[in-house]
Motif scaffolding. Structure first.
Motif, PDB file in Angstrom:
ATOM      1  N   ARG A 101      -2.410  -3.034   7.098  1.00 23.16           N
ATOM      2  CA  ARG A 101      -3.462  -4.130   7.213  1.00 23.16           C
ATOM      3  C   ARG A 101      -2.623  -5.310   7.794  1.00 23.16           C
ATOM      4  NH1 ARG A 101      -7.619  -4.737   2.826  1.00 23.16           N
ATOM      5  NH2 ARG A 101      -9.258  -3.336   3.369  1.00 23.16           N
ATOM      6  N   GLU A 102      -3.286  -6.061   8.715  1.00 20.00           N
ATOM      7  CA  GLU A 102      -2.538  -7.193   9.380  1.00 20.00           C
ATOM      8  C   GLU A 102      -1.038  -6.945   9.641  1.00 20.00           C
ATOM      9  OE1 GLU A 102      -3.624 -10.779   7.316  1.00 20.00           O
ATOM     10  OE2 GLU A 102      -5.731 -10.033   6.897  1.00 20.00           O
ATOM     11  N   MET A 103      -0.666  -5.836  10.148  1.00 16.31           N
ATOM     12  CA  MET A 103       0.696  -5.273  10.492  1.00 16.31           C
ATOM     13  C   MET A 103       1.599  -5.045   9.485  1.00 16.31           C
ATOM     14  SD  MET A 103       0.986  -7.452  13.800  1.00 16.31           S
ATOM     15  CE  MET A 103       2.576  -6.575  14.456  1.00 16.31           C
ATOM     16  N   THR A 104       1.090  -5.089   7.946  1.00 14.49           N
ATOM     17  CA  THR A 104       1.947  -4.993   7.074  1.00 14.49           C
ATOM     18  C   THR A 104       1.478  -3.333   6.195  1.00 14.49           C
ATOM     19  OG1 THR A 104       2.943  -5.612   4.765  1.00 14.49           O
ATOM     20  CG2 THR A 104       0.616  -6.023   5.258  1.00 14.49           C
ATOM     21  N   GLU A 105       2.682  -2.709   6.013  1.00 10.75           N
ATOM     22  CA  GLU A 105       2.222  -1.489   5.192  1.00 10.75           C
ATOM     23  C   GLU A 105       2.260  -1.784   3.877  1.00 10.75           C
ATOM     24  OE1 GLU A 105       2.542   0.419   9.031  1.00 10.75           O
ATOM     25  OE2 GLU A 105       2.096   1.264   7.140  1.00 10.75           O
ATOM     26  N   LEU A 106       1.039  -1.256   3.150  1.00 11.44           N
ATOM     27  CA  LEU A 106       0.759  -1.493   1.768  1.00 11.44           C
ATOM     28  C   LEU A 106       0.688  -0.145   1.193  1.00 11.44           C
ATOM     29  CD1 LEU A 106      -2.590  -1.607   1.227  1.00 11.44           C
ATOM     30  CD2 LEU A 106      -2.012  -3.426   2.944  1.00 11.44           C
ATOM     31  N   PHE A 107       0.761  -0.214  -0.226  1.00 11.69           N
ATOM     32  CA  PHE A 107       0.227   1.125  -0.892  1.00 11.69           C
ATOM     33  C   PHE A 107      -0.874   0.835  -1.917  1.00 11.69           C
ATOM     34  CE2 PHE A 107       4.268   2.209   0.448  1.00 11.69           C
ATOM     35  CZ  PHE A 107       5.384   2.331  -0.006  1.00 11.69           C
ATOM     36  N   ASP A 108      -2.012   1.776  -1.609  1.00  7.49           N
ATOM     37  CA  ASP A 108      -2.988   1.534  -2.198  1.00  7.49           C
ATOM     38  C   ASP A 108      -4.036   2.757  -1.915  1.00  7.49           C
ATOM     39  OD1 ASP A 108      -6.165   0.014  -1.952  1.00  7.49           O
ATOM     40  OD2 ASP A 108      -5.213   0.062  -3.812  1.00  7.49           O
TER      41      ASP A 108
ATOM     42  N   TRP B  90      -2.608   4.110  -5.986  1.00  3.66           N
ATOM     43  CA  TRP B  90      -1.472   4.898  -6.545  1.00  3.66           C
ATOM     44  C   TRP B  90      -2.158   5.897  -7.508  1.00  3.66           C
ATOM     45  CZ3 TRP B  90       4.007   2.395  -7.240  1.00  3.66           C
ATOM     46  CH2 TRP B  90       3.939   1.476  -6.275  1.00  3.66           C
TER      47      TRP B  90
ATOM     48  N   TYR C 241       5.623  -9.479   6.338  1.00  2.00           N
ATOM     49  CA  TYR C 241       5.536  -8.213   5.586  1.00  2.00           C
ATOM     50  C   TYR C 241       5.700  -8.323   4.218  1.00  2.00           C
ATOM     51  CZ  TYR C 241       5.336  -7.260  10.636  1.00  2.00           C
ATOM     52  OH  TYR C 241       5.121  -7.280  12.004  1.00  2.00           O
TER      53      TYR C 241
ATOM     54  N   ASN D 187       3.791  -8.026  -0.016  1.00  2.00           N
ATOM     55  CA  ASN D 187       2.895  -7.713  -0.432  1.00  2.00           C
ATOM     56  C   ASN D 187       3.013  -7.784  -2.080  1.00  2.00           C
ATOM     57  OD1 ASN D 187       1.523  -6.525   1.730  1.00  2.00           O
ATOM     58  ND2 ASN D 187       2.795  -4.613   1.425  1.00  2.00           N
TER      59      ASN D 187
ATOM     60  N   TYR E  50       1.924  -6.963  -6.355  1.00  2.00           N
ATOM     61  CA  TYR E  50       1.213  -5.797  -7.119  1.00  2.00           C
ATOM     62  C   TYR E  50       1.309  -6.322  -8.395  1.00  2.00           C
ATOM     63  CZ  TYR E  50       1.897  -2.630  -3.174  1.00  2.00           C
ATOM     64  OH  TYR E  50       2.007  -2.234  -1.832  1.00  2.00           O
TER      65      TYR E  50
ATOM     66  N   LEU F 234      -2.627  -3.373  -6.176  1.00  2.00           N
ATOM     67  CA  LEU F 234      -2.321  -4.096  -5.034  1.00  2.00           C
ATOM     68  C   LEU F 234      -3.242  -5.517  -5.155  1.00  2.00           C
ATOM     69  CD1 LEU F 234      -1.070  -4.747  -2.063  1.00  2.00           C
ATOM     70  CD2 LEU F 234      -3.495  -3.714  -1.387  1.00  2.00           C
TER      71      LEU F 234
ATOM     72  N   TYR G 130      -1.829  -8.807   0.199  1.00  3.22           N
ATOM     73  CA  TYR G 130      -1.101  -8.250   1.341  1.00  3.22           C
ATOM     74  C   TYR G 130      -0.829  -9.125   2.310  1.00  3.22           C
ATOM     75  CZ  TYR G 130      -5.520  -7.629   3.462  1.00  3.22           C
ATOM     76  OH  TYR G 130      -6.769  -8.014   4.061  1.00  3.22           O
ATOM     77  N   ALA G 131       0.219  -8.846   3.282  1.00  2.00           N
ATOM     78  CA  ALA G 131       0.584  -9.739   4.383  1.00  2.00           C
ATOM     79  C   ALA G 131       0.786 -10.995   3.881  1.00  2.00           C
ATOM     80  CB  ALA G 131      -0.659  -9.639   5.437  1.00  2.00           C
TER      81      ALA G 131
ATOM     82  N   SER H 289      -3.161 -12.512   2.265  1.00  2.00           N
ATOM     83  CA  SER H 289      -4.540 -11.935   2.206  1.00  2.00           C
ATOM     84  C   SER H 289      -4.941 -11.440   0.958  1.00  2.00           C
ATOM     85  CB  SER H 289      -4.687 -11.080   3.440  1.00  2.00           C
ATOM     86  OG  SER H 289      -4.450 -11.735   4.438  1.00  2.00           O
TER      87      SER H 289
ATOM     88  N   GLN I  15      -6.561  -8.890  -1.568  1.00  2.00           N
ATOM     89  CA  GLN I  15      -7.070  -7.344  -1.472  1.00  2.00           C
ATOM     90  C   GLN I  15      -8.666  -7.386  -1.950  1.00  2.00           C
ATOM     91  OE1 GLN I  15      -6.740  -4.671  -0.002  1.00  2.00           O
ATOM     92  NE2 GLN I  15      -7.080  -2.940  -1.240  1.00  2.00           N
TER      93      GLN I  15
ATOM     94  N   GLN J 105       6.701  -6.805  -2.606  1.00  2.00           N
ATOM     95  CA  GLN J 105       7.477  -5.729  -1.989  1.00  2.00           C
ATOM     96  C   GLN J 105       7.416  -6.087  -0.506  1.00  2.00           C
ATOM     97  OE1 GLN J 105       4.114  -2.778  -1.137  1.00  2.00           O
ATOM     98  NE2 GLN J 105       5.634  -2.323   0.743  1.00  2.00           N
TER      99      GLN J 105
ATOM    100  N   SER K 262       7.572  -4.791   3.484  1.00  2.00           N
ATOM    101  CA  SER K 262       7.392  -3.632   4.325  1.00  2.00           C
ATOM    102  C   SER K 262       8.055  -3.887   5.695  1.00  2.00           C
ATOM    103  CB  SER K 262       6.020  -3.475   4.563  1.00  2.00           C
ATOM    104  OG  SER K 262       5.101  -4.285   5.085  1.00  2.00           O
TER     105      SER K 262
END
Lengths: 121, 108
Positions: free
Chosen positions: A102-109, A111, B32, B34, B36, B46, B49-50, B53, B55, B89, B91
């Motif tokens: 999302r928005e160029m970032t890799e995230l974990f969701d 789990w 980059y 995030n 949690y 989460l 993110y970014a 933003s 979630q 975190q 990325s």
């Protein structure tokens, strides 16, 4: 809903191997990478590696190179993480997580719920 | 590997307080980043993110900011369900993800 359900707790002896499963539902399994993260009791999160369920390509953290293998069975939307030559320091909760961007970032969701692996003689 | 350092490691606060947690990267990671939340016996969830933003489904009292090497997570008015451990975190160096060591938020 998107969900990852992991296999149950395991108790292993030092030197043995363990294989943890992670069953995906609610989305197309082959469209998103699966990552594995572990957490020793009272400790932080440690990334172990990733797998692309479509190609089977994998990448592992250097710490686990040679001891970890990540595989999948696309027919049942399930990913696996096998860790060999277990030692007491491998006692931890092991999580799988879906990775997306999302928005160029890799995230974990989301789990998975976690699988406790206990290594004890 | 990129190192992520959170501060403080633990924090005591009261319901209604405004709380800020900091995460610093060992090199620039742009946005980059995030965040949690993890409650005892549960998987991480989460929040942000970014870097900034929110979630979907996460209450608006949570916010994130920062770019480059310095980032913050702010909870504007602590609620009882917010007492948990928070992890940042990065990325930037994907697929080689790294997490901060965590910040435990406790009830005062």
């Amino acid at each position: 809903q998107v969900q990852l359900v992991q296999s149950g707790a395991e108790v292993k002896k030092p030197g043995a191997s363990v294989k943890v499963s992670c069953k995906a539902s609610g989305y197309t399994f082959t469209s998103y990478d699966i990552n594995w993260v572990r957490q020793a009791t009272g400790q932080g999160l440690e990334w172990m590696g990733w797998m692309n369920p479509n190609s089977g390509n994998t990448g592992y953290a250097q710490k686990f190179q040679g001891r970890v293998t990540m595989t999948r069975n696309t027919s049942i939307s399930t990913a696996y993480m096998e860790l060999s030559s277990l030692r007491s320091e491998d006692t931890a909760v092991y999580y799988c997580a879906r990775e997306y961007q999302r928005e160029m970032t890799e995230l974990f969701d989301p789990w998975g719920q976690g699988t406790l692996v206990t290594v004890s003689s | 590997d990129i190192q992520m350092t959170q501060s403080p490691s633990s924090l005591s606060a009261s319901v209604g307080d405004r709380v800020t947690i900091t995460c610093r990267a060992s090199q620039s990671i742009s946005s980059y980043l995030n965040w949690y939340q993890q409650k005892p016996g549960k998987a991480p969830k989460l929040l942000i993110y970014a870097a900034s933003s929110l979630q979907s489904g996460v209450p608006s009292r949570f916010s994130g900011s920062g770019s480059g090497t310095d980032f913050t997570l702010t909870i504007s008015s602590l609620q009882p369900e917010d007492f948990a451990t928070y992890y940042c975190q990065q990325s930037y160096s994907t697929p080689r993800i790294t997490f901060g060591q965590g910040t435990r938020l406790e009830i005062k």
